[in-house]
Write an enzyme that holds these catalytic residues in place. Sequence first.
Site, PDB file in Angstrom:
ATOM      1  N   HIS A 110       1.131  -1.006  -0.243  1.00 46.66           N
ATOM      2  CA  HIS A 110      -0.249   0.185   0.125  1.00 46.66           C
ATOM      3  C   HIS A 110       0.559   1.582  -0.033  1.00 46.66           C
ATOM      4  CE1 HIS A 110      -3.950   2.198   0.617  1.00 46.66           C
ATOM      5  NE2 HIS A 110      -2.845   2.921   1.248  1.00 46.66           N
ATOM      6  N   ASP A 151      -7.283  -2.861   3.927  1.00 44.69           N
ATOM      7  CA  ASP A 151      -5.561  -2.881   4.504  1.00 44.69           C
ATOM      8  C   ASP A 151      -5.760  -2.794   5.749  1.00 44.69           C
ATOM      9  OD1 ASP A 151      -4.917  -1.526   1.844  1.00 44.69           O
ATOM     10  OD2 ASP A 151      -5.713   0.366   2.268  1.00 44.69           O
TER      11      ASP A 151
END
Length: 211
Positions: A110, A151
Site C-alpha cells: 500500500h 488495508d
Amino acid sequence: MLKLCVLVSGGGTNLQAILDAIEAGKITNAEVAAVISNNPNAFALQRAKRAGIEHVCVSPKSFAERRLFNRALLEKIRSYEPDLIVLAGCMVVLPKELIAAYPNRIINIHPALIPAFCGTGYYGLTVHEKVLERGAKITGATVHFVDEGTDTGPIILQKAVEVLQDDTPETLQRRVMEQAEWVIMPEAINLIANGRVSVENGKVRIDGGDR
Ligand code: GAR
C-alpha cells in the site's frame, strides 16, 4: 522454494522489483510461478512475458456476473498451487473465498503508512493526492498481510518517505515507489521465504531481529 503468484493491474514496477531481487539474489528460496492481471493491457503482463514467466489475464469484463469472475480467479490461482499470493498494484477487490482460502498467505503493498491514508477509495495516485491535500510531511509505504478488511491486515514492513514542498502527486508517487515500495516488497518476500515471519495475536513478528 516458496511459490509466488503475483496479482497485478497496471505498470508492474513492483513486480519488476521482485523479479530483479530474485535475479540479484536479494530474495532467496522463492520463485514467481505466475502473474495474473485483471486488465488485459497491463504492462505488468509484458514484464512477465519478457522474464519468461507464466502470465494470464482474468478480467471481470469477461464474465456476466461478479460471482463467476470470483470463482474463475480462485480456480486460476489454485491451479498454480502458490504458497504466497502477492498483490503488486492489484486494483481488484478480492473475493472473500480467496481471502478465506489463504489466511496470512496473501500480502499487499500500500502506498502510504497504514493506518494513515488507507481504506476504501485509497489506491494508486489518489493516495498521494490526499497526502498532499492534507499537507502531510511524511508518507511512505506498507507491506501487510491481507484479511477481510481493506488495508487492515497485520503489518509486515513499513518505510517512511519525506513529502517535499513542491511535490505533485506524480513526483511523490515516484519517490514513494523508489525509496519505499521497491525496497520493502522484495524484503518482505525474502523474510517470508526464509521462514522469518509469523503472526501472533494479529501482529507480525520477525525472527532474528526487526529486519
Ligand atoms: C503501487 O504504487 C502500489 O502501491 C499501488 O498501486 C501501484 C502499482 O504500481 N497499490 C495500491 O494502491 C493498492 N491499494 P505498479 O503496477 O507499478 O507496481
